[in-house]
Design a protein around this motif. Structure first.
Motif, PDB file in Angstrom:
ATOM      1  N   THR A 282       0.800  -1.222   0.000  1.00  0.00           N
ATOM      2  CA  THR A 282       0.000   0.000   0.000  1.00  0.00           C
ATOM      3  C   THR A 282       0.830   1.269   0.000  1.00  0.00           C
ATOM      4  O   THR A 282       0.312   2.345  -0.226  1.00  0.00           O
ATOM      5  N   GLY A 283       2.118   1.167   0.313  1.00  0.00           N
ATOM      6  CA  GLY A 283       2.939   2.358   0.381  1.00  0.00           C
ATOM      7  C   GLY A 283       2.937   3.024   1.732  1.00  0.00           C
ATOM      8  O   GLY A 283       3.685   3.955   1.968  1.00  0.00           O
ATOM      9  N   SER A 284       2.096   2.550   2.653  1.00  0.00           N
ATOM     10  CA  SER A 284       2.076   3.102   4.006  1.00  0.00           C
ATOM     11  C   SER A 284       2.563   2.066   5.000  1.00  0.00           C
ATOM     12  O   SER A 284       2.255   2.146   6.179  1.00  0.00           O
ATOM     13  N   GLY A 285       3.325   1.095   4.520  1.00  0.00           N
ATOM     14  CA  GLY A 285       3.857   0.070   5.392  1.00  0.00           C
ATOM     15  C   GLY A 285       2.964  -1.132   5.551  1.00  0.00           C
ATOM     16  O   GLY A 285       3.144  -1.928   6.467  1.00  0.00           O
ATOM     17  N   ASP A 286       1.981  -1.296   4.687  1.00  0.00           N
ATOM     18  CA  ASP A 286       1.055  -2.412   4.768  1.00  0.00           C
ATOM     19  C   ASP A 286       0.959  -3.120   3.422  1.00  0.00           C
ATOM     20  O   ASP A 286       1.454  -2.635   2.409  1.00  0.00           O
ATOM     21  N   ALA A 287       0.303  -4.264   3.421  1.00  0.00           N
ATOM     22  CA  ALA A 287      -0.015  -4.963   2.174  1.00  0.00           C
ATOM     23  C   ALA A 287      -1.362  -5.641   2.331  1.00  0.00           C
ATOM     24  O   ALA A 287      -1.773  -5.977   3.446  1.00  0.00           O
ATOM     25  N   VAL A 288      -2.055  -5.829   1.231  1.00  0.00           N
ATOM     26  CA  VAL A 288      -3.372  -6.465   1.248  1.00  0.00           C
ATOM     27  C   VAL A 288      -3.415  -7.535   0.176  1.00  0.00           C
ATOM     28  O   VAL A 288      -2.604  -7.565  -0.750  1.00  0.00           O
ATOM     29  N   MET A 289      -4.378  -8.434   0.303  1.00  0.00           N
ATOM     30  CA  MET A 289      -4.563  -9.483  -0.689  1.00  0.00           C
ATOM     31  C   MET A 289      -5.011  -8.879  -2.021  1.00  0.00           C
ATOM     32  O   MET A 289      -5.868  -7.991  -2.061  1.00  0.00           O
ATOM     33  N   ALA A 290      -4.443  -9.355  -3.108  1.00  0.00           N
ATOM     34  CA  ALA A 290      -4.851  -8.925  -4.444  1.00  0.00           C
ATOM     35  C   ALA A 290      -5.945  -9.851  -4.944  1.00  0.00           C
ATOM     36  O   ALA A 290      -5.786 -11.070  -4.935  1.00  0.00           O
ATOM     37  N   ARG A 291      -7.057  -9.259  -5.358  1.00  0.00           N
ATOM     38  CA  ARG A 291      -8.182 -10.039  -5.873  1.00  0.00           C
ATOM     39  C   ARG A 291      -8.677  -9.411  -7.175  1.00  0.00           C
ATOM     40  O   ARG A 291      -9.657  -8.659  -7.185  1.00  0.00           O
ATOM     41  N   PRO A 292      -7.996  -9.705  -8.305  1.00  0.00           N
ATOM     42  CA  PRO A 292      -8.436  -9.145  -9.585  1.00  0.00           C
ATOM     43  C   PRO A 292      -9.711  -9.779 -10.117  1.00  0.00           C
ATOM     44  O   PRO A 292     -10.261  -9.315 -11.104  1.00  0.00           O
ATOM     45  N   GLY A 293     -10.198 -10.826  -9.477  1.00  0.00           N
ATOM     46  CA  GLY A 293     -11.446 -11.468  -9.857  1.00  0.00           C
ATOM     47  C   GLY A 293     -12.067 -12.103  -8.628  1.00  0.00           C
ATOM     48  O   GLY A 293     -11.403 -12.310  -7.604  1.00  0.00           O
TER      49      GLY A 293
ATOM     50  N   VAL B 163       0.557  -5.043  10.893  1.00  0.00           N
ATOM     51  CA  VAL B 163       1.842  -5.076  11.564  1.00  0.00           C
ATOM     52  C   VAL B 163       1.797  -4.199  12.803  1.00  0.00           C
ATOM     53  O   VAL B 163       1.311  -3.082  12.760  1.00  0.00           O
ATOM     54  N   VAL B 164       2.309  -4.689  13.910  1.00  0.00           N
ATOM     55  CA  VAL B 164       2.303  -3.901  15.135  1.00  0.00           C
ATOM     56  C   VAL B 164       3.645  -3.233  15.381  1.00  0.00           C
ATOM     57  O   VAL B 164       3.763  -2.398  16.255  1.00  0.00           O
ATOM     58  N   ARG B 165       4.668  -3.613  14.590  1.00  0.00           N
ATOM     59  CA  ARG B 165       5.989  -3.027  14.802  1.00  0.00           C
ATOM     60  C   ARG B 165       6.447  -2.242  13.584  1.00  0.00           C
ATOM     61  O   ARG B 165       7.624  -2.020  13.381  1.00  0.00           O
ATOM     62  N   GLY B 166       5.528  -1.833  12.714  1.00  0.00           N
ATOM     63  CA  GLY B 166       5.917  -1.080  11.526  1.00  0.00           C
ATOM     64  C   GLY B 166       6.220  -2.010  10.376  1.00  0.00           C
ATOM     65  O   GLY B 166       6.058  -3.201  10.436  1.00  0.00           O
ATOM     66  N   GLY B 167       6.721  -1.436   9.292  1.00  0.00           N
ATOM     67  CA  GLY B 167       7.018  -2.240   8.105  1.00  0.00           C
ATOM     68  C   GLY B 167       5.757  -2.617   7.378  1.00  0.00           C
ATOM     69  O   GLY B 167       4.724  -1.978   7.502  1.00  0.00           O
ATOM     70  N   ILE B 168       5.804  -3.684   6.618  1.00  0.00           N
ATOM     71  CA  ILE B 168       4.659  -4.095   5.817  1.00  0.00           C
ATOM     72  C   ILE B 168       3.799  -5.048   6.613  1.00  0.00           C
ATOM     73  O   ILE B 168       4.286  -5.986   7.228  1.00  0.00           O
TER      74      ILE B 168
END
Length: 617
Positions: free
Chosen positions: A430-441, A574-579
């Motif tokens: 996401t660019g803010s230190g997170d990531a999410v599941m990609a679901r193009p369908g 994440v509770v300690r930062g990063g992704i």
């Protein structure tokens, strides 16, 4: 009826989106023009248009869309490919007399699009070449944005933008918001497409447009230019700069309007792979799958694979999972090792093919996985857990064949629920230190967003389930970060380490695994420089929605959302930062995450030093 209603809804939704975020005013265009005038480099852009019997109103609209450009250093190279419609010659003559920047040439014999495009190339005097079809439209700020990106990325020799379609009635629909350059995706579909801009000298260096490849001539040109210039010379502009007109004669209306195009595409991709020294079988589009597909051969003999199964929480299910894999997997050489807290060797099937590695409760499971890989003799490693089930027997062979490509870090399968609903097709940072599941369908069998649900493509992150890596790449990257807790965090950390080494993580669309039950697992901070990157994911367009649950590939309201996020018990972070990862069960809510790359789209138009708000045509 449902499809018609859905298409109508999508058109209304895109119209609403354009009116809210991308409908620029005259004031916007004037500000952009002033900003572009301050740029140090203002190359001439030659717009090349092969012409053969377009409707008069479409031809006029195309020419006027170029004349309305806020960037003035252009020339329009019009090539009449022996049209037999009288209005074509009259319109071209009138506009050439009206504007000295409009050049025209008439071919005595129809030579088709490649020959006509080469005639336009011979006419061009600009440093860059923009390709435009005779009935399509450029957004008024198209060339200005090209020049801005050329100044921002001076190494650029090829550029491409996002695009949409324009109906005969003039309504805009079907926007294609593209990823940044993806060398695997371009082999299956020419997503580069419109607006395509090339350094003129580069096009001449590679020999121009190849006659005999009509219908896929642009795809072929892109591949040859990238081979010559290198991937670092390609720049993506995440703005809709091109409107592709849907007519009964165009491939914008339907791909089967040009039946010769698929064969030309196979030739272009096949020759490109041969030039790269990559062995692969290129298969044509088929019913229900309008894309090329590639099959990479396994090394001979098939390399042995170590299949590591996380049984730390479900040791009772290890035997059932191992037996299922042995019965359903066609791969000839693999060994299964379960990792858990208590020995259960006597309950495992197929002694010698299935083993157990007891994990000390005081030691992280990730560290034990790394040790198991280091102690193994297998050439590849695959990560699973006890809830994994396979649907077709070649899943492992497909992953290994992609992981065996020299520049690949991880090759991962799509993850689905028991009812075929997509859980993850890669992950999006996401660019803010997170990531999410990609679901193009939504469903495994669906094509999803422009085929991305089933196409093989590069992703930044993969979950730590159903992924394969060569043992050497795994160990050289440092393995899984030792404090990564759960399959999501393990995948993120290992993906980040592969990224740090300059390796590519691939989502293999033809390989699908099923997960029993809901995704689970705490998320820990991935290790590696890529893990804490401040920019968002380059393989997910900033105009698309990104919320606390997933990257849905829907329109973002607003694009590059930067709204506050509501996180309940269904989401984890994440509770300690990063992704980290946000997960939630399917529902109707749409909480959004902060996205730092929103500046790339929403502040890109009016400043020479930093992005400003933008409204696309």
């Amino acid at each position: 009826m449902r499809d018609l209603l859905h298409a109508s809804w999508q058109r209304w939704r895109y119209g609403r989106w354009r009116s809210l975020y991308r409908q620029q005013t005259e004031r916007d265009l004037q500000r952009l023009a002033r900003a572009v005038e301050q740029l140090p480099w203002q190359p001439r852009i030659s717009v090349v248009v092969p012409i053969f019997n377009p409707q008069s109103d479409h031809l006029v609209a195309m020419i006027e869309s170029v004349r309305r450009q806020v960037y003035a250093r252009w020339e329009l190279c019009l090539v009449d490919d022996a049209s037999d419609a009288r209005h074509v010659r009259e319109i071209l003559r009138r506009y050439a007399d009206l504007d000295e920047r409009i050049l025209r040439v008439s071919r005595p014999v129809n030579g088709h699009i490649c020959a006509a495009s080469n005639s336009g190339l011979a006419l061009a005097s600009g440093e860059y070449l923009a390709l435009l079809d005779h009935d399509d439209l450029l957004a008024p700020h198209a060339l200005a944005m090209v020049v801005k990106y050329l100044n921002r990325h001076p190494q650029t020799r090829l550029l491409y933008s996002d695009e949409d379609k324009v109906s005969v009635s003039g309504s805009f629909h079907s926007p294609h918001f593209k990823p940044d350059w993806d060398p695997e995706l371009i082999l299956q579909t020419n997503y580069f497409s419109h607006l395509g801009v090339f350094e003129t000298d580069l096009v001449r260096e590679v020999g121009g447009f190849r006659e005999g490849l009509e219908g896929s001539q642009d795809h072929d040109l892109v591949l040859r230019c990238v081979r010559r210039a290198g991937e670092q010379a390609v720049t993506h502009i995440p703005h809709v700069l091109y409107h592709w007109r849907t007519t009964p004669q165009s491939t914008a209306g339907a791909a089967d309007r040009k039946p010769y195009a698929p064969a030309a595409g196979l030739t272009a991709v096949g020759e490109h792979l041969a030039a790269l020294g990559r062995a692969a079988t290129v298969r044509p589009a088929r019913a229900g799958f309008p894309f090329m597909s590639l099959e990479y051969p396994l090394p001979a003999p098939a390399p042995p694979v170590l299949v590591l199964i996380d049984a730390y929480e479900d040791e009772k299910e290890l035997a059932a999972c191992a037996l299922h894999l042995l019965e359903r997997t066609a791969y000839p050489r693999y060994r299964i090792v379960g990792l858990g807290r208590h020995g259960c060797r006597t309950r495992l099937p197929a002694p010698g093919r299935v083993d157990f590695f007891e994990v000390n409760g005081r030691v992280a499971l990730a560290a034990m996985m790394n040790e198991a890989v280091a102690r193994s003799d297998e050439a590849f490693v695959c990560l699973l857990d006890t809830r994994t089930r396979v649907g077709e027997p070649n899943w492992l062979a497909r992953l290994v064949s992609h992981a065996a490509i020299g520049e690949t870090g991880l090759a991962g399968a799509r993850l689905c629920g028991p009812r075929g609903r997509i859980i993850a097709a890669g992950m999006v940072g996401t660019g803010s230190g997170d990531a999410v599941m990609a679901r193009p369908g939504r469903k495994a069998e669906g094509l999803g967003y422009f085929g991305l649900n089933r196409l093989t493509r590069q992703v930044t992150f993969l979950p730590g389930l159903g992924v394969v890596a060569s043992r050497s790449a795994f160990l050289q990257a440092g393995g899984i970060p030792e404090h990564a807790d759960g399959w999501i965090a393990r995948g993120l950390g290992l993906s980040a380490r592969m990224n740090d080494r300059g390796l590519r993580n691939l989502l293999v669309g033809a390989s699908t695994l099923t997960l029993l039950g809901h995704p689970r697992g705490r998320v820990a901070k991935p290790q590696g420089r890529a893990a804490c990157a401040s920019t968002a994911d380059r393989f997910y367009n900033p105009n698309l929605a990104l919320d606390a649950r997933d990257a849905s590939f829907r329109l973002g309201f607003p694009p590059g959302s930067a709204r506050s996020t509501s996180r309940g018990p269904a989401a984890c972070r994440v509770v300690r930062g990063g992704i980290g990862v946000h997960r939630a069960h399917h529902g109707d809510g749409q909480p959004a995450v902060s996205r730092s790359r929103s500046s790339r789209v929403c502040r890109d138009m009016h400043s020479t030093t930093r992005p400003e708000p933008v409204r696309d045509s």
